[in-house]
Design an enzyme around this catalytic site. Sequence first.
Site, mmCIF file in Angstrom:
data_model
loop_
_atom_site.group_PDB
_atom_site.id
_atom_site.type_symbol
_atom_site.label_atom_id
_atom_site.label_comp_id
_atom_site.label_asym_id
_atom_site.label_seq_id
_atom_site.Cartn_x
_atom_site.Cartn_y
_atom_site.Cartn_z
ATOM 1 N N GLU A 154 56.404 31.755 73.279
ATOM 2 C CA GLU A 154 57.035 30.999 72.206
ATOM 3 C C GLU A 154 56.058 30.961 71.036
ATOM 4 O O GLU A 154 54.936 31.450 71.136
ATOM 5 C CB GLU A 154 57.356 29.579 72.696
ATOM 6 C CG GLU A 154 58.352 29.590 73.848
ATOM 7 C CD GLU A 154 58.801 28.211 74.287
ATOM 8 O OE1 GLU A 154 58.118 27.223 73.979
ATOM 9 O OE2 GLU A 154 59.845 28.131 74.955
ATOM 10 N N GLY A 199 58.907 23.357 81.910
ATOM 11 C CA GLY A 199 58.868 22.414 83.023
ATOM 12 C C GLY A 199 58.065 23.000 84.158
ATOM 13 O O GLY A 199 57.200 23.858 83.943
ATOM 14 N N SER A 200 58.370 22.569 85.353
ATOM 15 C CA SER A 200 57.557 22.999 86.497
ATOM 16 C C SER A 200 57.898 24.427 86.919
ATOM 17 O O SER A 200 58.990 24.929 86.648
ATOM 18 C CB SER A 200 57.792 22.050 87.667
ATOM 19 O OG SER A 200 59.134 22.146 88.083
ATOM 20 N N THR A 201 56.959 25.029 87.620
ATOM 21 C CA THR A 201 57.162 26.398 88.110
ATOM 22 C C THR A 201 58.325 26.424 89.106
ATOM 23 O O THR A 201 59.112 27.378 89.126
ATOM 24 C CB THR A 201 55.857 26.897 88.754
ATOM 25 O OG1 THR A 201 54.861 26.899 87.722
ATOM 26 C CG2 THR A 201 56.004 28.298 89.317
ATOM 27 N N THR A 223 61.061 24.586 89.126
ATOM 28 C CA THR A 223 62.340 24.592 88.401
ATOM 29 C C THR A 223 62.537 25.922 87.682
ATOM 30 O O THR A 223 63.647 26.471 87.661
ATOM 31 C CB THR A 223 62.397 23.430 87.386
ATOM 32 O OG1 THR A 223 62.139 22.215 88.080
ATOM 33 C CG2 THR A 223 63.735 23.343 86.706
ATOM 34 N N GLU A 231 58.368 28.423 80.310
ATOM 35 C CA GLU A 231 57.010 27.880 80.129
ATOM 36 C C GLU A 231 56.786 26.908 81.272
ATOM 37 O O GLU A 231 57.472 25.891 81.352
ATOM 38 C CB GLU A 231 56.895 27.153 78.788
ATOM 39 C CG GLU A 231 57.153 28.019 77.566
ATOM 40 C CD GLU A 231 56.108 29.096 77.355
ATOM 41 O OE1 GLU A 231 55.014 29.005 77.952
ATOM 42 O OE2 GLU A 231 56.394 30.047 76.608
HETATM 43 P P1 NAD Z 1 60.716 19.670 85.812
HETATM 44 O O1 NAD Z 1 60.718 21.123 86.107
HETATM 45 O O2 NAD Z 1 60.950 18.727 86.918
HETATM 46 O O3 NAD Z 1 61.815 19.325 84.709
HETATM 47 C C1 NAD Z 1 61.843 19.972 83.455
HETATM 48 C C2 NAD Z 1 63.265 19.950 82.933
HETATM 49 O O4 NAD Z 1 64.066 20.775 83.777
HETATM 50 C C3 NAD Z 1 63.917 18.567 82.950
HETATM 51 O O5 NAD Z 1 64.730 18.436 81.803
HETATM 52 C C4 NAD Z 1 64.761 18.612 84.213
HETATM 53 O O6 NAD Z 1 65.866 17.749 84.188
HETATM 54 C C5 NAD Z 1 65.207 20.069 84.213
HETATM 55 N N1 NAD Z 1 65.600 20.592 85.528
HETATM 56 C C6 NAD Z 1 65.154 20.225 86.745
HETATM 57 N N2 NAD Z 1 65.767 20.953 87.709
HETATM 58 C C7 NAD Z 1 66.600 21.820 87.079
HETATM 59 C C8 NAD Z 1 67.495 22.846 87.522
HETATM 60 N N3 NAD Z 1 67.640 23.138 88.808
HETATM 61 N N4 NAD Z 1 68.180 23.541 86.590
HETATM 62 C C9 NAD Z 1 68.028 23.285 85.275
HETATM 63 N N5 NAD Z 1 67.211 22.319 84.792
HETATM 64 C C10 NAD Z 1 66.496 21.605 85.680
HETATM 65 O O7 NAD Z 1 59.341 19.386 85.069
HETATM 66 P P2 NAD Z 1 58.798 17.972 84.572
HETATM 67 O O8 NAD Z 1 58.342 17.237 85.797
HETATM 68 O O9 NAD Z 1 59.763 17.344 83.644
HETATM 69 O O10 NAD Z 1 57.538 18.391 83.689
HETATM 70 C C11 NAD Z 1 56.275 18.632 84.220
HETATM 71 C C12 NAD Z 1 56.045 20.120 84.404
HETATM 72 O O11 NAD Z 1 56.250 20.797 83.170
HETATM 73 C C13 NAD Z 1 54.624 20.435 84.811
HETATM 74 O O12 NAD Z 1 54.643 21.418 85.816
HETATM 75 C C14 NAD Z 1 53.995 21.008 83.541
HETATM 76 O O13 NAD Z 1 52.932 21.883 83.740
HETATM 77 C C15 NAD Z 1 55.174 21.692 82.943
HETATM 78 N N6 NAD Z 1 54.996 21.889 81.493
HETATM 79 C C16 NAD Z 1 54.741 23.148 81.048
HETATM 80 C C17 NAD Z 1 54.523 23.366 79.694
HETATM 81 C C18 NAD Z 1 54.246 24.744 79.175
HETATM 82 O O14 NAD Z 1 54.305 24.928 77.965
HETATM 83 N N7 NAD Z 1 53.949 25.731 80.013
HETATM 84 C C19 NAD Z 1 54.590 22.290 78.796
HETATM 85 C C20 NAD Z 1 54.852 21.018 79.288
HETATM 86 C C21 NAD Z 1 55.062 20.829 80.650
#
Ligand code: NAD
Length: 486
Positions: A467, A227-229, A231, A249
């Site tokens: 991974e 997810g995002s940096t 989070t 990731e």
């Molecule tokens: P996000 O970080 O908002 O959410 C990702 C997941 O984390 C979701 O399931 C969300 O519910 C959960 N989450 C959010 N806050 C949390 C917390 N405090 N504790 C635990 N879980 C929490 O990201 P997003 O908007 O869903 O996805 C987009 C981001 O993901 C972009 O920054 C993208 O670059 C990144 N991404 C990275 C990869 C990689 O392999 N590096 C792959 C796909 C997406």
Amino acid sequence: METIQNFIGGKHQNALSGKTLPNEDPSTGTVYSTVPDSDSEDVALAVEAAELAFPQWSQTPGIERAKIFRRIADILTAKHEELARAESIDNGKPVSLARSVDIPRSIKNFSFFADTISQAASEAYYSDEPRAMHWTTRSPLGVVGTISPWNLPLYVFTWKIAPALITGNTVVAKPSEVTPMTAHLLSFIVKEAGLPPGVLNLVHGTGLSAGAALTAHPKIKAISFTGSTKTGAAIAASTATQFKKLSLEMGGKNPTVVFASVASASATFEKAVTGALRAAFNNQGEICLCGSRIIVEKSIYPKFREALLEKVKALKVGDPLLEDTNQGALVSRAHFEKVSAAIDLARSEGGKILCGGQPATVPGRCAKGYFYQPTLIEGLDPSCRTNQEEIFGPAATLIPFETEEEAIKIANGTAYGLSSSVWTTDISQAHRVATALEAGLVWINCWMVRDLRTPFGGVKQSGVGREGGVEALHFFTEAKSICISY
Ligand code: NAD
């Protein structure tokens, strides 16, 4: 209205609180299902079910686990079209993309990790004084948690659970609350394939409630997060004193570096332009690996810009369920607003919008959907916010450079380091630049070509850990060195 439920101990159930969240089809802006708004009580129940299932699953021979994986892969294959459509509706991505990328890759995640079991080996070392043999065993960790994003919903979800399960762990998985549908459909598939109850548990809900409860749970031994940096940082901070294994990731601001040598032949030039286009706009730019900064050698910059611009303008934004659409809807209203604000920022920073820069209107059933025109921007300094912050949408900037050193400096000049692609016909240059780039993945004359055996992950603020292949099998196991003297 469809009702998505948690999957705990082999049973589908609502959140214990009874609370739900709306789930939208972003291409129409309408709510079409509800998803449980789970909290720590649901997570506790799921961890309990996973703990109960662990002794038997961890003792099940790998070959038997692999058989179940192959059945899951077979059922996914039989439901390929249904799943592609579901993914497209839930996420807004073109159905053609879900059909050709997301679902095939989800199937492959199971068949690939099923195969790894028959290849698994452990190391042995012989020492002379004293004479001894050392060998390594690898045991499953126990109950592990996975947290996945919305951009490649089933693809990333299965990429995490497959290595976790094949190595004998039991899993509590939290899919994105924005795109929960295909993980929900998968829960029926794993049941049909004979995965024992409690081995895989799904808890739906928001990050702040279900996600945070999962990372905080003391019995969760490891968290694999994508997810995002922002989070990722929150998860790292909240788990720091618990010594959980973490694989993070995260985001990217990836460079596509195009050298003048590609213009020496029309075929290589065309390949570079098409490659840069795909890298920037595939999946509406909502892929962590997308090349959102296109760095082009000055001598070919005008020619490259014109050729790329023509292709960006030709992209077809439209109803994701239509076959000729190659740009679907952005995943949600919130994300649409984030992308719109990022383009406004680019304008205010002095960026010249070469094309796009506005929401897109798709008539008919998608009139209220969250569409944005593919946008190409130039004239911005590499250090400005537009060139530093992840937009994660259909927007890319063009940046000229004069020397290889300058190209590398610009490419490396962000806080991120996930992937990069380099376009050149000079093999020595390809090696030099690939070595100098600060990124976990470098593609030369291609983009997003993946082999599941290779390590996947980022450096700097893009990730911690790797991974894929053996790396994933190692992450989800604990090594023990045993020594016998003789
Ligand atoms: P996000 O970080 O908002 O959410 C990702 C997941 O984390 C979701 O399931 C969300 O519910 C959960 N989450 C959010 N806050 C949390 C917390 N405090 N504790 C635990 N879980 C929490 O990201 P997003 O908007 O869903 O996805 C987009 C981001 O993901 C972009 O920054 C993208 O670059 C990144 N991404 C990275 C990869 C990689 O392999 N590096 C792959 C796909 C997406």
